[in-house]
Design a protein around this motif. Structure first.
Motif, PDB file in Angstrom:
ATOM      1  N   GLY A 123       0.812  -1.215   0.000  1.00 40.02           N
ATOM      2  CA  GLY A 123       0.000   0.000   0.000  1.00 40.02           C
ATOM      3  C   GLY A 123       0.842   1.260   0.000  1.00 40.02           C
ATOM      4  O   GLY A 123       0.596   2.201  -0.764  1.00 40.02           O
ATOM      5  N   GLY A 124       1.876   1.277   0.843  1.00 43.79           N
ATOM      6  CA  GLY A 124       2.720   2.457   0.966  1.00 43.79           C
ATOM      7  C   GLY A 124       3.555   2.721  -0.278  1.00 43.79           C
ATOM      8  O   GLY A 124       3.635   3.856  -0.768  1.00 43.79           O
ATOM      9  N   MET A 125       4.169   1.659  -0.801  1.00 49.09           N
ATOM     10  CA  MET A 125       5.034   1.841  -1.961  1.00 49.09           C
ATOM     11  C   MET A 125       4.238   2.266  -3.194  1.00 49.09           C
ATOM     12  O   MET A 125       4.657   3.145  -3.957  1.00 49.09           O
ATOM     13  CB  MET A 125       5.799   0.534  -2.233  1.00 49.09           C
ATOM     14  CG  MET A 125       7.124   0.732  -2.934  1.00 49.09           C
ATOM     15  SD  MET A 125       8.106  -0.789  -3.027  1.00 49.09           S
ATOM     16  CE  MET A 125       8.556  -1.010  -1.304  1.00 49.09           C
ATOM     17  N   TRP A 126       3.092   1.651  -3.380  1.00 51.03           N
ATOM     18  CA  TRP A 126       2.250   1.984  -4.530  1.00 51.03           C
ATOM     19  C   TRP A 126       1.860   3.463  -4.499  1.00 51.03           C
ATOM     20  O   TRP A 126       2.010   4.192  -5.484  1.00 51.03           O
ATOM     21  CB  TRP A 126       1.006   1.101  -4.514  1.00 51.03           C
ATOM     22  CG  TRP A 126       0.190   1.116  -5.779  1.00 51.03           C
ATOM     23  CD1 TRP A 126       0.292   1.988  -6.824  1.00 51.03           C
ATOM     24  CD2 TRP A 126      -0.868   0.206  -6.121  1.00 51.03           C
ATOM     25  NE1 TRP A 126      -0.637   1.694  -7.803  1.00 51.03           N
ATOM     26  CE2 TRP A 126      -1.363   0.604  -7.400  1.00 51.03           C
ATOM     27  CE3 TRP A 126      -1.456  -0.871  -5.483  1.00 51.03           C
ATOM     28  CZ2 TRP A 126      -2.414  -0.072  -8.033  1.00 51.03           C
ATOM     29  CZ3 TRP A 126      -2.501  -1.541  -6.121  1.00 51.03           C
ATOM     30  CH2 TRP A 126      -2.966  -1.148  -7.376  1.00 51.03           C
ATOM     31  N   MET A 127       1.379   3.937  -3.352  1.00 52.74           N
ATOM     32  CA  MET A 127       0.915   5.322  -3.268  1.00 52.74           C
ATOM     33  C   MET A 127       2.058   6.322  -3.362  1.00 52.74           C
ATOM     34  O   MET A 127       1.936   7.358  -4.023  1.00 52.74           O
ATOM     35  CB  MET A 127       0.151   5.536  -1.963  1.00 52.74           C
ATOM     36  CG  MET A 127      -1.207   4.854  -1.915  1.00 52.74           C
ATOM     37  SD  MET A 127      -2.345   5.319  -3.256  1.00 52.74           S
ATOM     38  CE  MET A 127      -2.724   7.011  -2.818  1.00 52.74           C
ATOM     39  N   MET A 128       3.180   6.035  -2.710  1.00 52.18           N
ATOM     40  CA  MET A 128       4.304   6.981  -2.767  1.00 52.18           C
ATOM     41  C   MET A 128       4.917   7.025  -4.163  1.00 52.18           C
ATOM     42  O   MET A 128       5.311   8.100  -4.644  1.00 52.18           O
ATOM     43  CB  MET A 128       5.354   6.610  -1.727  1.00 52.18           C
ATOM     44  CG  MET A 128       4.928   6.885  -0.298  1.00 52.18           C
ATOM     45  SD  MET A 128       6.298   6.735   0.876  1.00 52.18           S
ATOM     46  CE  MET A 128       5.398   6.518   2.418  1.00 52.18           C
ATOM     47  N   PHE A 129       5.014   5.876  -4.833  1.00 49.17           N
ATOM     48  CA  PHE A 129       5.499   5.863  -6.218  1.00 49.17           C
ATOM     49  C   PHE A 129       4.593   6.722  -7.101  1.00 49.17           C
ATOM     50  O   PHE A 129       5.056   7.503  -7.928  1.00 49.17           O
ATOM     51  CB  PHE A 129       5.519   4.431  -6.766  1.00 49.17           C
ATOM     52  CG  PHE A 129       6.723   3.620  -6.345  1.00 49.17           C
ATOM     53  CD1 PHE A 129       7.683   4.133  -5.495  1.00 49.17           C
ATOM     54  CD2 PHE A 129       6.898   2.332  -6.820  1.00 49.17           C
ATOM     55  CE1 PHE A 129       8.791   3.391  -5.115  1.00 49.17           C
ATOM     56  CE2 PHE A 129       7.997   1.573  -6.447  1.00 49.17           C
ATOM     57  CZ  PHE A 129       8.945   2.095  -5.595  1.00 49.17           C
ATOM     58  N   LEU A 130       3.286   6.554  -6.921  1.00 49.95           N
ATOM     59  CA  LEU A 130       2.332   7.331  -7.714  1.00 49.95           C
ATOM     60  C   LEU A 130       2.473   8.826  -7.415  1.00 49.95           C
ATOM     61  O   LEU A 130       2.422   9.654  -8.332  1.00 49.95           O
ATOM     62  CB  LEU A 130       0.906   6.867  -7.410  1.00 49.95           C
ATOM     63  CG  LEU A 130      -0.230   7.573  -8.172  1.00 49.95           C
ATOM     64  CD1 LEU A 130      -0.065   7.392  -9.675  1.00 49.95           C
ATOM     65  CD2 LEU A 130      -1.591   7.037  -7.717  1.00 49.95           C
ATOM     66  N   GLY A 131       2.694   9.164  -6.150  1.00 51.20           N
ATOM     67  CA  GLY A 131       2.894  10.560  -5.786  1.00 51.20           C
ATOM     68  C   GLY A 131       4.101  11.170  -6.467  1.00 51.20           C
ATOM     69  O   GLY A 131       4.048  12.296  -6.984  1.00 51.20           O
ATOM     70  N   SER A 132       5.211  10.419  -6.493  1.00 51.99           N
ATOM     71  CA  SER A 132       6.419  10.905  -7.172  1.00 51.99           C
ATOM     72  C   SER A 132       6.191  11.051  -8.676  1.00 51.99           C
ATOM     73  O   SER A 132       6.619  12.028  -9.300  1.00 51.99           O
ATOM     74  CB  SER A 132       7.579   9.940  -6.924  1.00 51.99           C
ATOM     75  OG  SER A 132       7.996   9.961  -5.593  1.00 51.99           O
TER      76      SER A 132
END
Length: 493
Positions: free
Chosen positions: A257-266
């Motif tokens: 969950g965390g990696m997916w959302m932070m990658f998308l944010g970047s």
């Protein structure tokens, strides 16, 4: 049936459909659920807009996309390792996370970390309710996006979910996961298809140490910040649940969950014209690029996700406030005390949220760094005690005794915490607020995470070399039946 799938049909102790238990021990006859259920819960806690905003830190600090991805991946894995280790404590102890600090810090001394924990709950509630209100308001009307009405709506619905309690929180998060994965996959597809990413963003030669370690620290801090909640949502699991199962399910749910959302944010940040100015607007624009109207659907789903995570903050804040009160006046866990502490927590969060600053990203970054600084020494002390010193064996009844074997003040834990924190101070780098001499010498790079953890852990291990663990284990065995009977009767001493 394996431990991973162990389940019973015994419900959480309730009054009028509402959970009664709070800081008290959960007896074996009330243990229920599957360990696999906590995976979706921790996925959902990270698969929301506040997490996406965390992925912008490196980009706004001058870093590029590829190094942002690497920093996020490392930071999340490091932070989640410690968070998931705390999760494995729940089934073994049957207690909420924060009350478990008494064996290390003492009956009264634990107030030190409980104060910091309560600040975190309130802080996250402010950010989550503001974002949730903007998401739902923005879905209905752009002009109403900042209407305080939606902050009220987010807060009230979250309080209701938290009041019903543990079982509803788990069910709500589990079913919301299916919808969120579908929407998030479509938003991600739209971002890949429609957003232009310059080739320079994948240049490994463009490395900014300040941006890299800033992103790594914030990502790790974001994950470690869940450590103060995590046993709250595993404490009802059967006691024979494997430690490795609880760890693995928590770890991978949270990491994905965390990696997916932070990658998308970047990804969104490097292509946005106004980086980090309005996360909600950016998400809506990316979603609408896939097909008209999808932006509204995405914001509603993400808004509901923020309501769910706000409910977790309300629930955890209530448990921490009850724990704090119990340090001064003996508290009998009842529905009334849950209602009162939930209302107080909600009122404080709502009051600050209604007057929150418009500089969301800057404030959120500073807040995450503060959480990282405050809880690195605590997580080191707590995990060292659980896995190395006492190895998971505690006399549960003594945790609730002001003058029990864990004493009023746990100087070993307090001393180790202060040493760990002091060792970190020279490495702090909070832009525009404070840059420690060590961070200054490193060109602004903040590596305090890697200093505080070992210093606090080693100090605590040294300070507890004389603890008679065998005697404590014998006392725990003697009290085991007594504590089960008392907890089942809801009369924990």
């Amino acid at each position: 049936m394996t431990a991973t799938e162990t389940t019973t049909t015994t419900p959480t102790r309730r009054a009028s459909g509402l959970e009664v238990r709070s800081i008290d021990y959960v007896p074996q006859n009330e243990r229920h659920g599957k360990v696999s259920h906590i995976g979706p819960l921790w996925f959902m806690c990270n698969a929301q807009i506040a997490t996406l905003a965390t992925g912008l830190i490196s980009i706004t600090s001058g870093g590029n996309l590829i190094w942002s991805f690497i920093a996020i991946a490392l930071g999340i894995c490091i932070g989640t390792f410690f968070m998931a280790a705390h999760s494995s404590q729940g089934p073994q102890l049957g207690l909420p996370q924060m009350i478990q600090s008494r064996p290390q810090f003492g009956y009264v001394g634990a107030l030190l970390v409980w104060l910091f924990a309560y600040i975190q709950y309130a802080g996250f509630n402010i950010f989550n309710s503001v974002l949730g209100g903007e998401a739902i308001g923005g879905a209905i009307s752009t002009k109403q996006a900042s209407n305080p009405l939606w902050i009220w709506v987010v807060t009230i619905v979250a309080v209701v979910i938290a009041l019903v309690g543990y079982d509803l929180i788990h069910s709500f998060e589990r079913y919301l996961t299916y919808l969120t994965v579908l929407v998030l996959a479509l938003v991600s597809l739209s971002a890949v298809i429609h957003l232009h990413i310059p080739a320079s963003q994948f240049d490994l030669g463009h490395f900014s140490p300040v941006a890299f370690f800033g992103q790594l620290g914030v990502a790790a801090g974001y994950q470690i910040s869940w450590a103060i909640y995590v046993s709250d949502y595993s404490r009802y699991l059967p006691a024979n649940t494997k430690t490795s199962s609880t760890f693995n399910v928590t770890f991978w749910g949270s990491v994905l969950g965390g990696m997916w959302m932070m990658f998308l944010g970047s990804w969104i940040a490097v292509s946005a014209k106004d980086i980090g100015t309005n996360t909600v607007v950016d998400i809506k624009a990316v979603a609408d690029a896939l097909f008209p109207g999808f932006g509204v659907i995405a914001l509603i789903v993400f808004g509901i996700g923020l309501i769910s995570v706000t409910a977790l903050n309300m629930y955890g804040g209530s448990l921490t406030l009850i724990s704090s009160i119990d340090s001064f006046v003996k508290v009998k866990p009842t529905l009334s005390i849950r209602v009162i502490t939930l209302v107080v927590t909600a009122a404080l969060s709502l009051g600050f949220a209604l007057f929150a600053t418009a500089d969301f990203l800057g404030d959120f970054n500073d807040f995450l760094l503060l959480i990282l600084y405050l809880f690195i020494p605590w997580t080191a002390v707590n995990l060292t005690d659980f896995f190395i010193v006492r190895r998971g064996h505690y006399a549960i009844a003594e945790i609730f005794k002001p003058n029990g074997i864990y004493k009023r003040w746990g100087w070993a834990g307090i001393g180790a915490y202060l040493l760990g924190f002091a060792a970190m101070v020279p490495f702090f780098n909070v832009a525009g607020v404070y840059t420690g001499p060590a961070a200054h010498a490193l060109g602004g790079v903040d590596i305090s995470l890697f200093i505080g953890l070992p210093v606090a852990a080693i100090a605590y291990w040294l300070f507890t070399r004389r603890v008679d663990v065998a005697a404590e284990q014998e006392l725990a065995r003697q009290q085991a039946l007594e504590i089960e009977e008392a907890a089942a009767a809801h009369e924990l001493p």
